[in-house]
Design an enzyme around this catalytic site. Structure first.
Site, PDB file in Angstrom:
ATOM      1  N   ASP A 132       0.824  -1.205   0.000  1.00  0.00           N
ATOM      2  CA  ASP A 132       0.000   0.000   0.000  1.00  0.00           C
ATOM      3  C   ASP A 132       0.861   1.259   0.000  1.00  0.00           C
ATOM      4  O   ASP A 132       0.487   2.274  -0.582  1.00  0.00           O
ATOM      5  CB  ASP A 132      -0.983  -0.001   1.177  1.00  0.00           C
ATOM      6  CG  ASP A 132      -0.335  -0.331   2.502  1.00  0.00           C
ATOM      7  OD1 ASP A 132       0.864  -0.701   2.538  1.00  0.00           O
ATOM      8  OD2 ASP A 132      -1.023  -0.248   3.540  1.00  0.00           O
ATOM      9  N   ARG A 148      -6.708  -5.767  15.803  1.00  0.00           N
ATOM     10  CA  ARG A 148      -7.267  -7.093  16.052  1.00  0.00           C
ATOM     11  C   ARG A 148      -6.542  -7.744  17.225  1.00  0.00           C
ATOM     12  O   ARG A 148      -5.350  -7.543  17.425  1.00  0.00           O
ATOM     13  CB  ARG A 148      -7.129  -7.976  14.806  1.00  0.00           C
ATOM     14  CG  ARG A 148      -7.976  -7.492  13.640  1.00  0.00           C
ATOM     15  CD  ARG A 148      -7.810  -8.368  12.418  1.00  0.00           C
ATOM     16  NE  ARG A 148      -8.316  -9.717  12.619  1.00  0.00           N
ATOM     17  CZ  ARG A 148      -8.946 -10.429  11.691  1.00  0.00           C
ATOM     18  NH1 ARG A 148      -9.166  -9.915  10.499  1.00  0.00           N
ATOM     19  NH2 ARG A 148      -9.363 -11.649  11.940  1.00  0.00           N
TER      20      ARG A 148
END
Length: 409
Positions: A183, A211
């Site tokens: 990215d 997470r």
């Protein structure tokens, strides 16, 4: 009847995303932008936890059109994003990770900002949930900026609004050979090719969720992947930006964010083989891209560690890291009437170690924290002159005139 082109295609690549996907999709459904102006392309990348089924359920009830694509696991986020790009029809695309979520007004605000200013990329303020998020670029809304005159180089994640025409014109896709940092490569290229970048800083557009199951891509993978990422980004900058200060400004990012952590506290915990391998991986990057223009833009302890990597001095690097781990403060050494300040980390003024004194020289932004340091008259004058110019330009902008009396474009 032909459906009007949507304003934005939300691309969601999902792998083993439950239960985070529930809130992610709820945040898409809650957008204040009219559903007729949104489309969703969701890719289930070979999940076995019910992710694909939940995407199908969402598609059946969502107020906007949703396309669900189910495929074999591709091994990383690049493949699903590229599949989504191939199916997108919106004027803009937004990449939403399946474990994150949007602020309710996110798409409406970002599309409006990009449309109003004709910019090709729009960043929305990011807030971390159980994880850190970038902060330095959210000081104020910016209608139009670029990667050289702002801090956006420190947010290279894909969660931005991109004008799809820009991506198609330059055949931009995510590099599927990279397992991390893909990215950063994509976003930096978009920044460099964009006709302007906008920033929505006064509203949290994106919630970056940490997470607790260890499945975040950025938390996985070996250290070699970080060197792959740094090599790819440095290569892109070499190809797209001519040598000089502009390239140096951007090159700070892969050195500081990607390479430097590999030679931080973790280095002390690693065995000799890993340490040697890291130095071997870093050597061609240091030889090709490490220079004084990059070095002077770093703090002393950052510059020193990278210089020791360039000099292949793991022994002295360990000394510096042990010094920092013990929370020792380097002795400040003032010279030339207090206008030069050196920070005496290990190796300072040691003939045996051979580290140039300039590596220990603090730049003004770091030196100003130390009593006794003062700027030279020339530096003081230039800084004052710069402030005056900024104030004058600000007043002219408010009046709607340029510096020569013309109406500002």
């Amino acid at each position: 009847m032909t459906r009007a082109q949507p304003d934005v295609t939300v691309i969601i690549g999902a792998y083993e995303a439950m239960p985070y996907l529930v809130e992610c999709l709820a945040s898409v459904e809650a957008q204040t932008l009219d559903p007729s102006r949104i489309e969703v392309v969701a890719i289930d990348d070979g999940s076995a936890d019910g992710t694909g089924d939940y995407l199908e359920e969402f598609a059946a009830r969502a107020p906007m059109p949703v396309t669900v694509i189910r495929q074999e696991n591709s091994g990383g986020p690049s493949g699903p994003r590229n599949v989504g790009l191939a199916r997108a029809t919106g004027r803009y695309v937004f990449f939403l990770d399946a474990d994150d979520r949007l602020g309710a007004e996110a798409l409406e605000r970002m599309v409006a900002m990009a449309d109003r200013n004709g910019t090709d990329v729009c960043l929305g303020r990011v807030e971390g949930v159980n994880r850190k998020a970038p902060r330095s670029m959210w000081g104020a809304n910016q209608d139009r900026t670029d990667v050289f005159s702002s801090n956006i180089k420190f947010t290279l994640s894909a969660q931005k609004l991109f004008r799809r025409a820009l991506l198609e014109r330059h055949h931009m896709r995510f590099d599927e050979s990279l397992w991390t940092g893909e990215d950063a490569l994509f976003t930096m290229e978009a920044y460099l090719r964009a006709d302007g970048v906008s920033i929505v800083a006064d509203y949290t557009c994106y919630y970056l969720v940490g997470r607790d199951d260890g499945k975040h891509v950025t938390k996985s993978g070996g250290y070699q992947l970080r060197f792959d990422s740094a090599r790819a980004l440095m290569g892109l900058l070499e190809r797209m930006v001519p040598p000089g200060p502009k390239r140096d400004v951007l090159m700070v990012r892969p050195f500081q964010v990607t390479l430097l952590p590999q030679f931080g506290p973790v280095f002390l915990r690693q065995d000799e083989e890993i340490r040697r391998t890291k130095f071997d991986l870093a050597e061609p990057l240091m030889d090709a891209y490490w220079n004084e223009g990059v070095a002077q833009r770093l703090r002393v302890h950052e510059r020193l560690r990278l210089q020791l990597v360039a000099m292949r001095r793991p022994d002295l690097l360990v000394d510096v890291l042990e010094f920092m781990k013990a929370k020792h403060e380097p002795r400040p050494v003032l010279k030339k009437g207090g206008t030069q300040l050196y920070l005496a980390y290990p190796g300072y003024r040691s003939r045996k170690d051979g580290v140039p004194d300039r590596v220990y020289l603090a730049e003004p932004r770091e030196a100003k924290a130390y009593p006794g340091w003062r700027q030279t008259p020339a530096e003081t004058f230039l800084r004052g002159a710069t402030r005056k110019v900024r104030r004058r330009l600000g007043r002219l902008r408010k009046r709607g005139t340029g510096p020569h009396g013309r109406v500002a474009a």
